[in-house]
Design a protein around this motif. Sequence first.
Motif, PDB file in Angstrom:
ATOM      1  N   ILE A 102       0.834  -1.202   0.000  1.00 22.53           N
ATOM      2  CA  ILE A 102       0.000   0.000   0.000  1.00 22.53           C
ATOM      3  C   ILE A 102       0.871   1.256   0.000  1.00 22.53           C
ATOM      4  CG2 ILE A 102      -1.701   1.326   1.325  1.00 22.53           C
ATOM      5  CD1 ILE A 102      -3.044  -0.988   0.251  1.00 22.53           C
ATOM      6  N   GLN A 123      -0.428  -8.251  -6.855  1.00 21.20           N
ATOM      7  CA  GLN A 123      -1.077  -8.402  -5.558  1.00 21.20           C
ATOM      8  C   GLN A 123      -2.397  -9.145  -5.679  1.00 21.20           C
ATOM      9  OE1 GLN A 123       0.339  -7.394  -2.500  1.00 21.20           O
ATOM     10  NE2 GLN A 123       2.069  -7.250  -3.911  1.00 21.20           N
ATOM     11  N   HIS A 127      -3.379 -12.408  -3.483  1.00 21.41           N
ATOM     12  CA  HIS A 127      -4.504 -12.454  -2.552  1.00 21.41           C
ATOM     13  C   HIS A 127      -5.590 -13.429  -3.014  1.00 21.41           C
ATOM     14  CE1 HIS A 127      -3.253  -9.459   0.391  1.00 21.41           C
ATOM     15  NE2 HIS A 127      -2.713  -8.794  -0.602  1.00 21.41           N
ATOM     16  N   ARG A 164     -11.149 -11.238   5.015  1.00 21.78           N
ATOM     17  CA  ARG A 164     -10.127 -10.196   4.906  1.00 21.78           C
ATOM     18  C   ARG A 164      -9.458 -10.237   3.541  1.00 21.78           C
ATOM     19  NH1 ARG A 164      -5.343 -10.832   9.122  1.00 21.78           N
ATOM     20  NH2 ARG A 164      -4.885 -12.484   7.638  1.00 21.78           N
ATOM     21  N   TYR A 167     -11.834  -9.012   0.851  1.00 20.35           N
ATOM     22  CA  TYR A 167     -11.921  -7.551   0.789  1.00 20.35           C
ATOM     23  C   TYR A 167     -10.747  -6.986   0.010  1.00 20.35           C
ATOM     24  CZ  TYR A 167     -10.853  -2.769   1.750  1.00 20.35           C
ATOM     25  OH  TYR A 167     -10.493  -1.467   1.573  1.00 20.35           O
ATOM     26  N   TYR A 168      -9.560  -7.511   0.291  1.00 17.69           N
ATOM     27  CA  TYR A 168      -8.370  -7.012  -0.404  1.00 17.69           C
ATOM     28  C   TYR A 168      -8.511  -7.225  -1.917  1.00 17.69           C
ATOM     29  CZ  TYR A 168      -3.594  -5.247   0.231  1.00 17.69           C
ATOM     30  OH  TYR A 168      -2.460  -4.458   0.264  1.00 17.69           O
ATOM     31  N   TRP A 171     -10.986  -4.767  -3.388  1.00 20.23           N
ATOM     32  CA  TRP A 171     -10.393  -3.426  -3.455  1.00 20.23           C
ATOM     33  C   TRP A 171      -9.402  -3.306  -4.616  1.00 20.23           C
ATOM     34  CZ3 TRP A 171      -5.311  -1.670  -2.754  1.00 20.23           C
ATOM     35  CH2 TRP A 171      -5.174  -0.280  -2.697  1.00 20.23           C
ATOM     36  N   GLN A 174     -11.281  -3.159  -7.914  1.00 15.41           N
ATOM     37  CA  GLN A 174     -11.932  -1.852  -8.012  1.00 15.41           C
ATOM     38  C   GLN A 174     -10.911  -0.776  -8.383  1.00 15.41           C
ATOM     39  OE1 GLN A 174     -14.118  -0.997  -4.306  1.00 15.41           O
ATOM     40  NE2 GLN A 174     -13.252   1.065  -4.429  1.00 15.41           N
ATOM     41  N   THR A 175      -9.743  -0.845  -7.759  1.00 18.40           N
ATOM     42  CA  THR A 175      -8.692   0.137  -8.047  1.00 18.40           C
ATOM     43  C   THR A 175      -8.183  -0.022  -9.474  1.00 18.40           C
ATOM     44  OG1 THR A 175      -8.055   0.078  -5.713  1.00 18.40           O
ATOM     45  CG2 THR A 175      -6.485   1.062  -7.243  1.00 18.40           C
TER      46      THR A 175
ATOM     47  N   LEU B  94       3.168 -11.303   1.462  1.00 18.53           N
ATOM     48  CA  LEU B  94       2.024 -10.656   2.091  1.00 18.53           C
ATOM     49  C   LEU B  94       2.355 -10.420   3.562  1.00 18.53           C
ATOM     50  CD1 LEU B  94      -0.940 -12.646   0.543  1.00 18.53           C
ATOM     51  CD2 LEU B  94       0.228 -10.619  -0.286  1.00 18.53           C
ATOM     52  N   TYR B 167     -15.014  -3.777   6.514  1.00 17.42           N
ATOM     53  CA  TYR B 167     -15.092  -5.245   6.490  1.00 17.42           C
ATOM     54  C   TYR B 167     -15.122  -5.788   7.907  1.00 17.42           C
ATOM     55  CZ  TYR B 167     -13.626 -10.001   6.944  1.00 17.42           C
ATOM     56  OH  TYR B 167     -13.561 -11.298   7.363  1.00 17.42           O
TER      57      TYR B 167
END
Lengths: 181, 181
Positions: A102, A123, A127, A164, A167-168, A171, A174-175, B94, B167
């Motif tokens: 990040i 990434q 994930h 978790r 969600y990553y 995201w 979406q990014t 990670l 989340y």
Amino acid sequence: MAQKNKLQFIILGLLDQQPLTGYDLTKAFDHEIGEFWQAQHSQIYPQLKRLEEQGYITHEITISGEKLEKKLYHTTPTGQAVLTTWITAGTPELTATKDEFILKLYFVRTNRDPRLPEMLLEQLQLHVDKSEHLQARLATVFPTKKSQAENFGHYLILQHAIGRENYYVTWLKQTLAALPK
Amino acid sequence: MAQKNKLQFIILGLLDQQPLTGYDLTKAFDHEIGEFWQAQHSQIYPQLKRLEEQGYITHEITISGEKLEKKLYHTTPTGQAVLTTWITAGTPELTATKDEFILKLYFVRTNRDPRLPEMLLEQLQLHVDKSEHLQARLATVFPTKKSQAENFGHYLILQHAIGRENYYVTWLKQTLAALPK
DNA sequence: CACACCATGTAAGCGGTTACATGATTCC
DNA sequence: GGAATCATGTAACCGCTTACATGGTGTG
């Protein structure tokens, strides 16, 4: 203190469920609870010694095969009380996370940087893989509703870890989608 | 090495955006990027010294008021190259997270434990508060689409942190709802 | 009989937190 | 003039990782 030695409580918690050796504990940190706490055997053995000195745990020696000695540790009543106190006390400090990736994104500065797509895709792959791996484990370890209820804690942990990761993944997608072409 | 000194790159990244003092950097770790990396001034000042010895940064002294000396650090071309290398290299590991609360839940063992509701509600409150706090910051710092695009990195970080908290909130609510009465 | 795994420990060194220490500036 | 904040540094100590070190057991 640098960070209040939470390892001692986690070892106490694991030993309170069933007697274990240092080696067993090490494996537990790799598998079962590894998603939310990590520790190596070089940290575990000295900690066991200290916990025993404090009277929170004891061990019995069992012999495996001809002469291999295993130290089976279990909690004492004192240790159980300490464990209960830890669990019952509030947990007001949210764990501060560190995420190298990040921060790299943060330094990229513009959404037109040509490196962005490949960075995000790497990434995403990581994930997605992790999420799938965890889901496979959930399916094999907890095939029935009954098994979920019987190992409530373990089920919670796995399920939280999956959420978790998901969600990553969401995201990242979406990014990626919001990037200018 | 215990964890490959990522702090040096983060400092490099911050200094590459604009010249800053050690004090400014400390504040940046509190505010801007504090959601994804933390560092105290006692760690920052020695690191600045080392980075300068390596030739990755230099400083100029400015005087504030009568005689207060401030060291304004900025990256050198060498430092910029090191930064680019770090960003461009993959990030295959990670970050392993540690979550004390989740482990407490793990040790609770049964979903009928009377302590569960209050434990979950405490965390719910904490994460809701944090999410709201972050959302308020997002709204004030990035009121327009333009401001979001101009500070892409910062916007990404904030937005990711909010999603992460949301989340956690969702998961807590869901776990609470699944509890037997 | 070799290799993977079981089993237990110690040592060195870095990362990070907390605390110690000092002084200047700004604003009320 | 006092308090909050700006500004820079050092020291002690703990947590944690990596590496060193040793030996037994079980399986193909």
